[in-house]
Design an enzyme around this catalytic site. Sequence first.
Site, PDB file in Angstrom:
ATOM      1  N   TYR A   1      -6.202  -4.314 -15.205  1.00  0.00           N
ATOM      2  CA  TYR A   1      -4.867  -2.964 -15.124  1.00  0.00           C
ATOM      3  C   TYR A   1      -5.121  -2.182 -13.934  1.00  0.00           C
ATOM      4  CZ  TYR A   1      -8.538   0.764 -16.165  1.00  0.00           C
ATOM      5  OH  TYR A   1      -9.582   1.819 -15.845  1.00  0.00           O
ATOM      6  N   CYS A   2      -3.610  -1.809 -13.852  1.00  0.00           N
ATOM      7  CA  CYS A   2      -3.393  -0.717 -12.813  1.00  0.00           C
ATOM      8  C   CYS A   2      -2.550   0.512 -13.297  1.00  0.00           C
ATOM      9  CB  CYS A   2      -2.581  -1.389 -11.556  1.00  0.00           C
ATOM     10  SG  CYS A   2      -0.911  -2.151 -12.081  1.00  0.00           S
ATOM     11  N   TRP A   3      -1.828   1.110 -12.611  1.00  0.00           N
ATOM     12  CA  TRP A   3      -1.254   2.404 -13.267  1.00  0.00           C
ATOM     13  C   TRP A   3      -0.354   2.064 -14.349  1.00  0.00           C
ATOM     14  CZ3 TRP A   3      -1.612   7.152 -14.487  1.00  0.00           C
ATOM     15  CH2 TRP A   3      -0.300   7.738 -14.332  1.00  0.00           C
TER      16      TRP A   3
ATOM     17  N   SER B   1      -2.118  -4.773 -10.471  1.00  0.00           N
ATOM     18  CA  SER B   1      -2.919  -5.674 -11.094  1.00  0.00           C
ATOM     19  C   SER B   1      -2.345  -7.017 -11.268  1.00  0.00           C
ATOM     20  CB  SER B   1      -2.833  -5.226 -12.850  1.00  0.00           C
ATOM     21  OG  SER B   1      -1.506  -5.012 -13.006  1.00  0.00           O
TER      22      SER B   1
ATOM     23  N   TYR C   1      -2.705   1.413 -17.165  1.00  0.00           N
ATOM     24  CA  TYR C   1      -3.489   2.520 -17.552  1.00  0.00           C
ATOM     25  C   TYR C   1      -2.579   3.597 -18.346  1.00  0.00           C
ATOM     26  CZ  TYR C   1      -5.646   7.339 -17.137  1.00  0.00           C
ATOM     27  OH  TYR C   1      -5.926   8.606 -17.439  1.00  0.00           O
TER      28      TYR C   1
END
Length: 373
Positions: free
Chosen positions: A96-98, A104, A125
Amino acid sequence: MNPRVIDAVEALQKLSSFSAVIDVRSPSEFALDHMPEAQSWPVLDDAERAEVGTLYTQVDPFVANKRGAALIARNIAHHIEAHAQELPKSWAPLIYCWRGGNRSGAMAHILARIGFSVVLVQGGYRALRRALRADLDRLPGQLQFRVICGRTGCGKSRLLQALHAAGAQVLDLEALARHRGSVLGLTPGDTQPSQKLFESNVWAALSGFDPQRPVFVEAESKKIGLLHVPEALVARMRQGCCIHLELDTTLRVELLLADYAMLSADRPLLRERLASLRVLRGAETVSRWQDLIAQGDLATFTADILQHHYDPSYLRSMANNFLHFSAAPMVTLQGIDALAFRRAAEQVLAWTPDAACVTPSTPPQAQAEIVSG
């Protein structure tokens, strides 16, 4: 092979089933909060993320995308060389990323092309955080809490450790908050986690408990240091069955001097922290405590602050905040060595609570917060 995409609720439910949880956000984002057990594989570090963001807003998105692509590709190559060379084909990470999925997605695409079974979190996230917060509202209601009550210095945290060693389910909120809960509760040189990271760690503990077995927890205030305990958890704890731990005052002083040895060794810091109690306890009382510390008479100081600060409002605040405190069985420690706490844990585990405190009910209106220690 292409990455598979799942929503955040499913990701949280299956978090422990993945070979690894990979957070590709920048180091500062990761430090503020991350999913439990996540590994940090940033595709942009903090300076690179700032550089790309500045290009995007002040120059041109196309220029920013080209610069970002070069940096991301280089960093992904580094992570593969550093972390993935010995991984088997069966390795199946969650990434995952933001939020948007660009960072991601880039990592997931490369890992999937290698042949790994990669799963991406839709919404990143931010979506995971929303799902986690919803779980923090839901999970406490599924658990039965046994609340260890007792005056400051009676060894509640040590009893929790003994219960854990005996195989009981234990929620140690002070350990998760890295704070003992009082004005003197922060260990010198230590810092508390962010509120978000504290909540993530509380979630990890709650989600790992068996609802069919009791969870032992120390009676806490709504705040531990600077951190807020999740509201649903506070409410559920205050409905829980209580156990009243007692210890002779002389032994309480001895235990506190051992537990706060690092703070006691730094007398200037100890005196400085006491200054915040002037409004509550008066300048004359606080000055007396500070003088005792300066003279090195820590035993007299400890006994005095117990008598005039921690103990006076304890019973009242417990009765006002914990529904079943008045019916709590008394467990009296016969010492402060490991054997004494093992025997106390055996006594606690052998206790069968009344059905009235096992069934959820409406807690009393709280009139005062706990003076915790």
